[in-house]
Design a protein around this motif. Structure first.
Motif, mmCIF file in Angstrom:
data_model
loop_
_atom_site.group_PDB
_atom_site.id
_atom_site.type_symbol
_atom_site.label_atom_id
_atom_site.label_comp_id
_atom_site.label_asym_id
_atom_site.label_seq_id
_atom_site.Cartn_x
_atom_site.Cartn_y
_atom_site.Cartn_z
ATOM 1 N N THR A 52 36.181 53.314 57.871
ATOM 2 C CA THR A 52 34.735 53.347 57.676
ATOM 3 C C THR A 52 34.251 51.964 57.265
ATOM 4 O O THR A 52 35.051 51.087 56.930
ATOM 5 N N MET A 53 32.935 51.819 57.224
ATOM 6 C CA MET A 53 32.340 50.561 56.765
ATOM 7 C C MET A 53 32.745 50.275 55.324
ATOM 8 O O MET A 53 32.869 49.118 54.940
ATOM 9 N N ARG A 54 32.973 51.308 54.544
ATOM 10 C CA ARG A 54 33.323 51.135 53.127
ATOM 11 C C ARG A 54 34.620 50.341 52.983
ATOM 12 O O ARG A 54 34.780 49.586 52.031
ATOM 13 N N ASP A 55 35.560 50.492 53.925
ATOM 14 C CA ASP A 55 36.808 49.730 53.870
ATOM 15 C C ASP A 55 36.535 48.229 53.918
ATOM 16 O O ASP A 55 37.161 47.448 53.198
ATOM 17 N N VAL A 56 35.598 47.829 54.743
ATOM 18 C CA VAL A 56 35.266 46.415 54.890
ATOM 19 C C VAL A 56 34.496 45.933 53.660
ATOM 20 O O VAL A 56 34.721 44.823 53.171
ATOM 21 N N GLU A 57 33.612 46.771 53.143
ATOM 22 C CA GLU A 57 32.884 46.430 51.922
ATOM 23 C C GLU A 57 33.842 46.266 50.749
ATOM 24 O O GLU A 57 33.681 45.355 49.928
ATOM 25 N N ASP A 58 34.850 47.128 50.665
ATOM 26 C CA ASP A 58 35.851 47.011 49.603
ATOM 27 C C ASP A 58 36.618 45.700 49.708
ATOM 28 O O ASP A 58 36.911 45.054 48.696
ATOM 29 N N TYR A 59 36.947 45.297 50.920
ATOM 30 C CA TYR A 59 37.652 44.038 51.138
ATOM 31 C C TYR A 59 36.806 42.864 50.632
ATOM 32 O O TYR A 59 37.310 41.960 49.948
ATOM 33 N N ALA A 60 35.507 42.881 50.934
ATOM 34 C CA ALA A 60 34.619 41.820 50.463
ATOM 35 C C ALA A 60 34.523 41.828 48.940
ATOM 36 O O ALA A 60 34.515 40.768 48.303
ATOM 37 N N GLU A 61 34.470 43.014 48.343
ATOM 38 C CA GLU A 61 34.406 43.109 46.881
ATOM 39 C C GLU A 61 35.681 42.573 46.242
ATOM 40 O O GLU A 61 35.635 41.887 45.216
ATOM 41 N N CYS A 62 36.814 42.844 46.859
ATOM 42 C CA CYS A 62 38.083 42.303 46.353
ATOM 43 C C CYS A 62 38.101 40.785 46.443
ATOM 44 O O CYS A 62 38.593 40.100 45.538
ATOM 45 N N ALA A 63 37.544 40.256 47.523
ATOM 46 C CA ALA A 63 37.441 38.794 47.662
ATOM 47 C C ALA A 63 36.584 38.220 46.537
ATOM 48 O O ALA A 63 36.945 37.210 45.922
ATOM 49 N N ALA A 64 35.477 38.877 46.250
ATOM 50 C CA ALA A 64 34.580 38.405 45.189
ATOM 51 C C ALA A 64 35.269 38.457 43.827
ATOM 52 O O ALA A 64 35.148 37.520 43.031
ATOM 53 N N ALA A 65 36.009 39.516 43.569
ATOM 54 C CA ALA A 65 36.711 39.640 42.282
ATOM 55 C C ALA A 65 37.747 38.528 42.125
ATOM 56 O O ALA A 65 37.827 37.885 41.078
ATOM 57 N N GLY A 66 38.528 38.298 43.154
ATOM 58 C CA GLY A 66 39.548 37.252 43.095
ATOM 59 C C GLY A 66 38.947 35.871 42.908
ATOM 60 O O GLY A 66 39.431 35.062 42.112
ATOM 61 N N TYR A 67 37.882 35.592 43.643
ATOM 62 C CA TYR A 67 37.231 34.285 43.537
ATOM 63 C C TYR A 67 36.649 34.084 42.140
ATOM 64 O O TYR A 67 36.751 32.991 41.564
ATOM 65 N N THR A 68 36.043 35.122 41.600
ATOM 66 C CA THR A 68 35.457 35.042 40.256
ATOM 67 C C THR A 68 36.524 34.683 39.231
ATOM 68 O O THR A 68 36.305 33.823 38.362
ATOM 69 N N LEU A 69 37.687 35.307 39.335
ATOM 70 C CA LEU A 69 38.784 35.013 38.406
ATOM 71 C C LEU A 69 39.307 33.585 38.586
ATOM 72 O O LEU A 69 39.616 32.912 37.601
ATOM 73 N N ILE A 70 39.407 33.124 39.823
ATOM 74 C CA ILE A 70 39.860 31.754 40.089
ATOM 75 C C ILE A 70 38.921 30.749 39.436
ATOM 76 O O ILE A 70 39.369 29.727 38.901
ATOM 77 N N ARG A 71 37.644 31.038 39.454
ATOM 78 C CA ARG A 71 36.662 30.144 38.825
ATOM 79 C C ARG A 71 36.700 30.230 37.294
ATOM 80 O O ARG A 71 36.012 29.496 36.614
ATOM 81 N N GLY A 72 37.490 31.157 36.753
ATOM 82 C CA GLY A 72 37.599 31.300 35.304
ATOM 83 C C GLY A 72 36.495 32.138 34.692
ATOM 84 O O GLY A 72 36.308 32.129 33.478
ATOM 85 N N TRP A 73 35.782 32.874 35.523
ATOM 86 C CA TRP A 73 34.700 33.720 35.053
ATOM 87 C C TRP A 73 35.140 35.175 35.135
ATOM 88 O O TRP A 73 36.149 35.490 35.774
ATOM 89 N N GLY A 74 34.374 36.059 34.542
ATOM 90 C CA GLY A 74 34.827 37.445 34.459
ATOM 91 C C GLY A 74 34.008 38.470 35.204
ATOM 92 O O GLY A 74 34.457 39.603 35.378
ATOM 93 N N PHE A 75 32.814 38.094 35.693
ATOM 94 C CA PHE A 75 31.926 39.112 36.252
ATOM 95 C C PHE A 75 31.243 38.630 37.518
ATOM 96 O O PHE A 75 31.085 37.429 37.736
#
Length: 126
Positions: A52-75
């Motif tokens: 479903t489209m939700r699978d692709v949205e989840d992938y994008a959300e995971c990318a955002a979470a990982g990038y946020t952590l790499i930048r040293g931020w939490g949210f």
């Protein structure tokens, strides 16, 4: 007189092929990030075998979470996601704000929690 029954068989060649297990295993093909401002990031993701489209949205959300952590931020806060499919390849472009503190809004994510959930589900992050 007994009735005669005529049974016709449908040609097997006209049937759709039986799906294989591999067709249900997501193939994550990559994440591209584009910094739009200091705290505004666009994520372009691509995958196949999305159900479903939700699978692709989840992938994008995971990318955002990982990038946020790499930048040293939490949210992060979700602003928008566009999802489309072309010839069996699912793509999404998503925009998030990232921040060290919980931002205002209802579509916020705790990057550490989301990244852990992504790892458990086998969804890659940045």
């Amino acid at each position: 007189m007994k009735a005669a029954w005529i049974i016709t068989a449908l040609p097997l060649a006209a049937c759709d092929p039986v799906p294989t297990a591999e067709q249900f295993i997501p193939d994550y093909r990559g994440i591209e990030t584009q910094l739009l401002a200091d705290d505004l990031v666009q994520f372009d993701v691509e995958m196949t075998n999305a159900i479903t489209m939700r699978d692709v949205e989840d992938y994008a959300e995971c990318a955002a979470a990982g990038y946020t952590l790499i930048r040293g931020w939490g949210f992060a806060r979700h602003l928008r996601t566009n999802v489309y499919e072309e010839a069996g390849v699912w793509k999404a472009d998503a925009v998030y704000t990232i921040s060290p503190a919980l931002p205002r809004g209802i579509r916020t994510i705790d990057a550490e929690v989301v990244a852990a959930a992504c790892a458990e589900r086998g969804i890659p992050t940045v």
